[in-house]
Structures are given as structure tokens and as C-alpha cells.
Enzyme design. Structure first.
Site, PDB file in Angstrom:
ATOM      1  N   GLY A  25       5.414  -0.762 -13.671  1.00  0.00           N
ATOM      2  CA  GLY A  25       6.297  -1.694 -12.977  1.00  0.00           C
ATOM      3  C   GLY A  25       7.749  -1.306 -13.159  1.00  0.00           C
ATOM      4  O   GLY A  25       8.103  -0.629 -14.123  1.00  0.00           O
ATOM      5  N   SER A  26       8.584  -1.741 -12.221  1.00  0.00           N
ATOM      6  CA  SER A  26      10.007  -1.426 -12.294  1.00  0.00           C
ATOM      7  C   SER A  26      10.818  -2.555 -11.696  1.00  0.00           C
ATOM      8  O   SER A  26      10.456  -3.122 -10.654  1.00  0.00           O
ATOM      9  CB  SER A  26      10.298  -0.119 -11.550  1.00  0.00           C
ATOM     10  OG  SER A  26      11.654   0.257 -11.693  1.00  0.00           O
ATOM     11  N   ASP A 155      14.105 -17.021 -14.493  1.00  0.00           N
ATOM     12  CA  ASP A 155      13.594 -16.070 -13.500  1.00  0.00           C
ATOM     13  C   ASP A 155      12.075 -16.148 -13.415  1.00  0.00           C
ATOM     14  O   ASP A 155      11.381 -15.127 -13.406  1.00  0.00           O
ATOM     15  CB  ASP A 155      14.034 -14.649 -13.847  1.00  0.00           C
ATOM     16  CG  ASP A 155      13.905 -13.692 -12.661  1.00  0.00           C
ATOM     17  OD1 ASP A 155      13.843 -14.175 -11.503  1.00  0.00           O
ATOM     18  OD2 ASP A 155      13.868 -12.467 -12.870  1.00  0.00           O
TER      19      ASP A 155
END
Length: 299
Positions: A25-26, A155
Site C-alpha cells: 500500500g502507498s 482520517d
């Protein structure tokens, strides 16, 4: 367990020189790699390498370290250790070594794609989705009501909800988290911080509307994001779906169908059973059961 300090060379070896094969993931501030550390009992870990050329990445690293240092709960991703050093060229290098979650993130389960040519992502039945929603709620209850001082994640979204080998959900990525210093009392009612937001804090589609008007950070902002995730879990639609334009939104989409037409907007893949550890006794749900459970979650 006691974990030894790791060097840059250790992490290079663990990830096969940060190979793309090991990239899982990035995001804006960091990339996450799967890594094997042979000297440790559990071997496989998630290694989050921060993109320090990005403005805000260094601060995100320190915020995440502070957040994870002060929290411990079964529904939060566990930090194993940190690595703050320099690479062989002299550039600053910062990384977190985290518990590896074998089933990836919630987003990939809500919007499945072929992982490999002959191994499609399994689909989540209603029971699994409810269990995941309960786990997220438990994490938020801990952050908002049991941490001292309370913490706001800021978030919350499906890509930041990770799933373990038993499909238990853990909230991760605390790079935008905020402690509400001086904003808690014996009554358990939490207020907001003493300063206003410097621009939106979170991701488009999940940010509480009041944040757009400069409101202070509060636990209510996380609750709003959680509500969006609940609707997303049930409908299989992102809040940023292109169908939501000209005043339409995921919330209004659900509201217009509640409660009589809920089955018409439920994710059609919900009826397919998930054969995981959590559902061995449950199997798939009938349409009427799905309707009743969905109505209860939305109300």
C-alpha cells in the site's frame, strides 16, 4: 514481546530492498511493505516507510509515534518498533514496524478485484460486515472515551481499517491523529481542541461538514466518518462515487430509500456467504434478515 532495535540494513533485507513485489500500500506520507524478519518469532511484519520529501511527512511520523505509544487496544493496529536513522547516502530515514494484517484493508473487501488470475477476493456477507462495524466502533470508543487525553483519529476510512486472519478489524494510520488535551472530564463528555482547523483534516467524502467551516477538531468528526463507513459497508458505494452529484450524496441516497426500499440499495454481494472463521456458524443471510439488520444499523 521485547523487540530489538532495527537498522536501515535490517529493513532493506526484510523487504528485499523495498521491492515492489512486497509493496502492499502507498499513501501521501508513506509506503507500506511486507517484510520478513527471521530473528523474530512472528517473522512477517508491515513496514511503513515515510516519504520524507513530502511536506508534512516528518510531522506525520512523529504524530503516529506519539499516538501509538499512548494507545493499546485489540482493535488498533499494534506498533512493534520504530526505525529513525540515515540511509547509506546520508538521507534521513524513518519507518514504523507494525503488526502485519494478512487480510489487507476493508476497502479491498468492499470493492474486490482479482488478486491473482485464479484467486478472486472473497466477498463479505452481512454478518461479517456487522462484525467489522462493531470492531471499528470499539476502537473509536477506546480512543474517545478511554484514552486520557482523548484522541481523535481524523482520517477514518475503509483503507485505514485493516483485517487480521480472523477478519477482526483494526484501525490504523494515525498520521493525522490529535489528542484533545484538557478536553475531558469525569462526565466522559469530550469537547474539542482549543484551536481551529488549519484546512480540512481527513479525506474527501469522510470529513465532517463542519470542518469545512473551520470548526475545531472533535470526537464528533470521527463519529461522522464512521457513519459514512457504515453506509458504505451496506451499500457498497463510495461517498465519492460519480453518481453523487448535483446535490446528491451517499447520505441522501440512503435517506431516500429508508426504510421501505433498503433492500434495493444494499450491496448485491451481501447475500454471498463468506466462509471465514467468524461465519462458520452463520452462513448467508436471507433478504429479509439483511433488510432488518441494515435498517437497524442505519437507524
Amino acid at each position: 514481546m521485547e523487540f530489538k532495535k532495527l537498522t536501515y540494513a535490517d529493513l532493506v533485507k526484510a523487504t528485499n530492498r523495498f521491492s515492489l513485489v512486497n509493496l502492499v500500500g502507498s499513501g501521501k506520507y508513506g509506503s507500506v511493505y511486507k517484510g520478513r524478519i527471521e530473528s523474530e518469532e512472528h517473522h512477517t511484519f508491515a513496514i511503513k516507510v515515510f516519504k520524507l520529501d513530502q511536506i508534512g511527512a516528518k510531522k506525520s511520523f512523529h504524530v503516529e509515534c506519539e499516538a501509538l505509544r499512548n494507545t493499546r487496544h485489540r482493535n488498533l493496529v499494534r506498533v512493534i518498533t520504530v526505525c529513525s536513522t540515515s540511509d547509506p547516502t546520508g538521507h534521513v530515514f524513518k519507518a514504523l514496524v507494525l503488526e502485519y494484517m494478512v487480510n489487507g484493508d476493508l476497502e479491498s473487501w468492499l470493492y474486490p478485484t482479482l488478486i491473482q488470475e485464479h484467486h478472486p477476493k472473497r466477498l463479505l456477507c452481512m454478518g461479517s460486515r456487522i462484525a467489522i462495524a462493531v470492531d471499528i466502533a470499539a476502537a473509536l470508543d477506546y480512543l474517545h472515551n478511554q484514552c486520557m487525553p482523548p484522541m481523535v483519529h481524523c482520517d477514518l476510512k475503509p483503507s485505514n481499517v485493516l483485517l487480521d486472519d480472523d477478519m477482526g478489524a483494526c484501525v490504523g494510520d494515525f498520521g493525522l491523529a490529535k489528542f484533545l488535551h484538557g478536553c475531558y472530564s469525569s462526565s466522559g463528555i469530550h469537547g474539542s481542541t482549543s484551536t481551529s482547523l488549519a484546512g480540512p483534516r481527513g479525506s474527501v467524502g469522510y470529513i465532517a461538514p463542519e470542518y469545512g467551516f473551520g470548526s475545531k477538531i472533535s470526537t464528533e468528526g470521527d463519529v461522522y466518518s464512521y457513519g459514512v463507513i457504515i453506509l458504505e459497508i451496506l451499500t457498497g458505494k463510495r461517498p465519492t462515487d460519480e453518481m453523487f452529484e448535483d446535490g446528491q450524496s451517499l447520505y441522501k441516497f440512503v435517506e431516500d430509500s429508508f426504510p421501505e426500499k433498503i433492500c434495493e440499495i444494499l450491496d448485491p454481494r451481501i447475500n454471498i456467504p463468506y466462509y471465514g472463521n467468524r461465519d462458520e456458524e452463520g452462513g448467508s443471510s436471507s433478504e429479509q434478515e439483511n433488510h432488518e439488520m441494515a435498517a437497524g444499523m442505519m437507524s
